[in-house]
Design a protein around this motif. Sequence first.
Motif, PDB file in Angstrom:
ATOM      1  N   THR A 278       0.820  -1.311  -0.055  1.00  0.00           N
ATOM      2  CA  THR A 278      -0.024   0.063   0.191  1.00  0.00           C
ATOM      3  C   THR A 278       0.680   1.098   0.027  1.00  0.00           C
ATOM      4  O   THR A 278       0.619   2.236  -0.360  1.00  0.00           O
ATOM      5  N   GLY A 279       2.186   1.168   0.416  1.00  0.00           N
ATOM      6  CA  GLY A 279       3.064   2.346   0.664  1.00  0.00           C
ATOM      7  C   GLY A 279       2.681   3.017   1.883  1.00  0.00           C
ATOM      8  O   GLY A 279       3.123   4.150   2.050  1.00  0.00           O
ATOM      9  N   ALA A 280       1.759   2.665   2.640  1.00  0.00           N
ATOM     10  CA  ALA A 280       1.289   3.633   3.801  1.00  0.00           C
ATOM     11  C   ALA A 280       2.260   3.355   4.878  1.00  0.00           C
ATOM     12  O   ALA A 280       2.931   2.483   4.965  1.00  0.00           O
ATOM     13  N   LYS A 281       2.461   4.529   5.584  1.00  0.00           N
ATOM     14  CA  LYS A 281       3.385   4.536   6.606  1.00  0.00           C
ATOM     15  C   LYS A 281       2.752   4.536   7.894  1.00  0.00           C
ATOM     16  O   LYS A 281       3.350   4.350   8.958  1.00  0.00           O
ATOM     17  N   LEU A 282       1.374   4.549   8.175  1.00  0.00           N
ATOM     18  CA  LEU A 282       0.524   4.548   9.227  1.00  0.00           C
ATOM     19  C   LEU A 282      -0.721   3.529   8.887  1.00  0.00           C
ATOM     20  O   LEU A 282      -1.183   3.569   7.994  1.00  0.00           O
ATOM     21  N   VAL A 283      -0.704   2.701   9.925  1.00  0.00           N
ATOM     22  CA  VAL A 283      -1.587   1.436   9.816  1.00  0.00           C
ATOM     23  C   VAL A 283      -2.644   1.659  11.034  1.00  0.00           C
ATOM     24  O   VAL A 283      -1.937   1.674  12.089  1.00  0.00           O
TER      25      VAL A 283
END
Lengths: 225, 462, 304
Positions: free
Chosen positions: B412-417
């Motif tokens: 997803t490339g997200a840094k916050l989950v």
Amino acid sequence: MYDLLTGPGLKLSIGICLIGLIIRGVLYIKGLHWQLDRVAYTAHLKAGIRGALRSIFFWILPFGARGWRTQPLMTVLFFGFHIGAVCIPLFLAAHTMILQKALGISFASLNQTVADVMSWGVVVSAFFLALRRLVLPEVRILSGPYDYLILFLSAAPFITGLLCRYEIGDYSFFLLIHILLGEILLISIPFTRLSHILLFFLSRAQLGMDFGIKRGGMKGKGLNW
Amino acid sequence: MPEGTLCNRQPIQTDEALKTLLSDTGGRQYYQEMQSLPVDTPLLWETIQKTCRSRIRTWLSMCARCGMCADSCFLYRINDRDPKQVPAYKIQSTLGEILRRKGRVDNAFMQMAMETAWAKCTCCNRCGLYCPHGIDMGVMFGYLRGLLYQQGFVPWELKIGAGMHRVYHAQMDVTDADFTETFAWMVEENEEDYPGLAVPVDKVGADIMYTVNAREVKHYPEDLAEAAILFHLAGENWTVPSRGWEQTSLAMFAGDWEACKIQVESVYDAMERLKPKRMVGTECGHAHRATVVEGPYWAGRKDGLPPVESIHYVEWLAEALRTGKLKINPEKRIKEPVTLQDSCNYVRNHGLKEITREIMSYIVEPGYFIDMSPNREHNYCCGGGGGFNGIGLYRKQRNKALITKRDQILSTGAKLVIAPCHNCWDAIRDLEEEYRIGIRWSFLKPLILKMVEIPEHLKPEE
Amino acid sequence: MFKKILFATSATEACDHAARVAFDMARRYHAHIDVFHVLGVPTRGYSQVVVDLTTGDEVTLDDNYRDLVKEEIRSYYDHQIQTTDDFAITVTIGHPHREILRIARAEKPDIIVMGGSTGASGSYAHKKAATGSTFQRVAKAAHFPVLVINRPAASFWGGFSNVVFATDFSDAADHAFAFAFKLVKELNCEFHLFHALDITCFQTDNFHTQDTIDDQIRNAIAQIRFRYVSKMGDFKPYAMEVWEGIPFVEIVKYAREKQADLIIMAYNTRQTDDPEASIGSVAEQVILRANCPVISINRSVGKE
């Protein structure tokens, strides 16, 4: 011999098959238990039925469920096999004649080309399903002689049926074998895994009710199968 | 062979027994004793006769052995597609085999079954969505766990966990007094910033009765504070019960059905006592499953529902944001790539798939929310569900299981989950520790608290 | 004034300066000292496994391990412990800030003494999860004065005699004043009341003349008189001053000039959740730079 098999033999095997299936079905439903299964079947019947129908619908529709879509090859084999396996015994012209003679019920019969395609579909799919069992490690580990036997049992009447259709070899001999195999198949249905002819619907309905009643069916749009 | 002193068929009933078992570091003696724990085969068969009915028997016998479930199982995929990880194989070689042998199995078999039931299945129920016959192997593994627990073949931590519920009515040694006291402490810490903040205990007839996870009381009291503050800001008429506040159930992971019943009845008693309009549970997946989804059946409630309408925290939050009880400052919405973990226990198993996305639409700047693939009811387990997170014996297997989620997050490339589930939160935290992919993870409450607008009349005087 | 000291330590070098101050205070004021150490953060869900904060290893917690850690702490502070016989060592598990607050609430110490940053050891994921340092979180929530020593406290020789109270006229500063005044009275200290006028905020509007600044300085002096001096009764040894500049620089400079052995000020932030903002807080900058101990106060002291 032919008369014996298509007369009382047929009646007997159909009788055993139907009565057996009814018993299996009744036992299955009676064996369900709201508390042990943890599904309040009767308390939320409407949500349950909706869940059950959705659960069956998406899975008898080719590529209807995500499970079918993610494994397209298996899906083609599965439906290739089952469409023929259900339609040919009931709607092949030769079969409808016998059924009318023996039981007095008459179905519309299939066009010959369609019937040929379906029959070949069953045999070819059965071949690849067997091959799949042998080749794929995740299926091989699950497969035993019983699995091949069931597959053989269900494919054999179709193979012999095709031999008769194209009049290969001794027609009257293969016809007898074909009828015999068909009746063995009918008789074995309630006693083997082939009982899924009925239990598929009941089991799918059960899981559908589980999801429909307990696991979220009453919250939002229901499971996206 | 006699049963062991620690590893035996008796559940933990007293604080003393609990302490004794706890003092066996890592379960060394416990697992040693398990090597020679006899199987009570008559009991096993008798239990099966009584409790294994047509659904499970049919599932086991009608399984077409088609292997279509294989790819649905993240443990199969992550373990190099080991055929022994195919769900159908796992259940047939354990529960199926016990039935075929009419319960006549030996110690080695039971140990194998234990490893299969707790280290090769997280009861995420994903396979149930991929079987043409509608066979849910997760459900069967839950059942198998019950049989194994009854025979004493259960991981050490879960024997303790189930014992905790029996002794403390909570998953950890947190007493009722600790619970209300911790809430009082949190009020003290925050009342200067939020004047009027209060935690009403045992208020009868409130709109909301709030239940929690004992770990919040023990290690993360901030979570209690955040919950209290958000209810306060939303102007809710809420309360917490002084008894029956623990929503979780390690007993469910352990397969200790009796303890499950004890635990969930303590919560239902609180509902009957306080007669709230609704119960709201904390951001926990299995707690919701235990108390709201499965609990009514353990407690013998024929309608399959808890005594009062019970909702997950995300449902309350979505409602509060939708109706404007809580207002988000649009300036403070999340403006970085962020993704969301779908917890199996309330998404696949309770249909709460759209509501979390509704929350995302309020708190994330448009364009920054990226879904994992697959998602919603087809999402993969975090890798630590079903008790997997806490079992020392299966640490290695658990760490491997995390790779699925790691790769889903990475793509997803997200840094916050955002993980509104304790188990998922733990697993994602552990996967960052194990694999260092540079992510942060959070429950919803602290995020909301940072961006919520405080109504004028609730602001502290300057 | 200091009968009970809670010394929260990582038992590593990071806390050595703090240890010196804590034990010196205990000796000087005949105080009981609780040496408190959080040995690990719980991990692995509900399991008994913790990550040892010193070594970063995963350990399974049991009494043996606890005793072992206690013994290590005792030997680490061996020579300091010899100077006092009124001490206790407590080890526990949990998230350090939370456990420090928990024991403080139970034990009601007169002061919490802490070291600066613990550096790079410990649990990786724990650090990532915790926004802000342990000190930030303790200082924000505690109803107790928190004394922090980040640098060698060069001008501290065992007792307090020369105290700087730096104010920003906030509510928290009022709490800090109440504590500071009690302290200087009881310990007979010189008392320096100080305010730093923040001129960094003038940068966008550079038409402020020195006259304006002087006006503001006069106002600040008046405020000090009104808010604090008026409450000091006949207490004599005090001085007050207002300097303009960047607040934390001015406070540190002032303390150095006055050879202060203690700075007391409000922690004064409600936003420790945002590490960016709180690292910039005046108190923390002062802590990082001062060469004497700093007591920070955020709430009314000793509130039940």
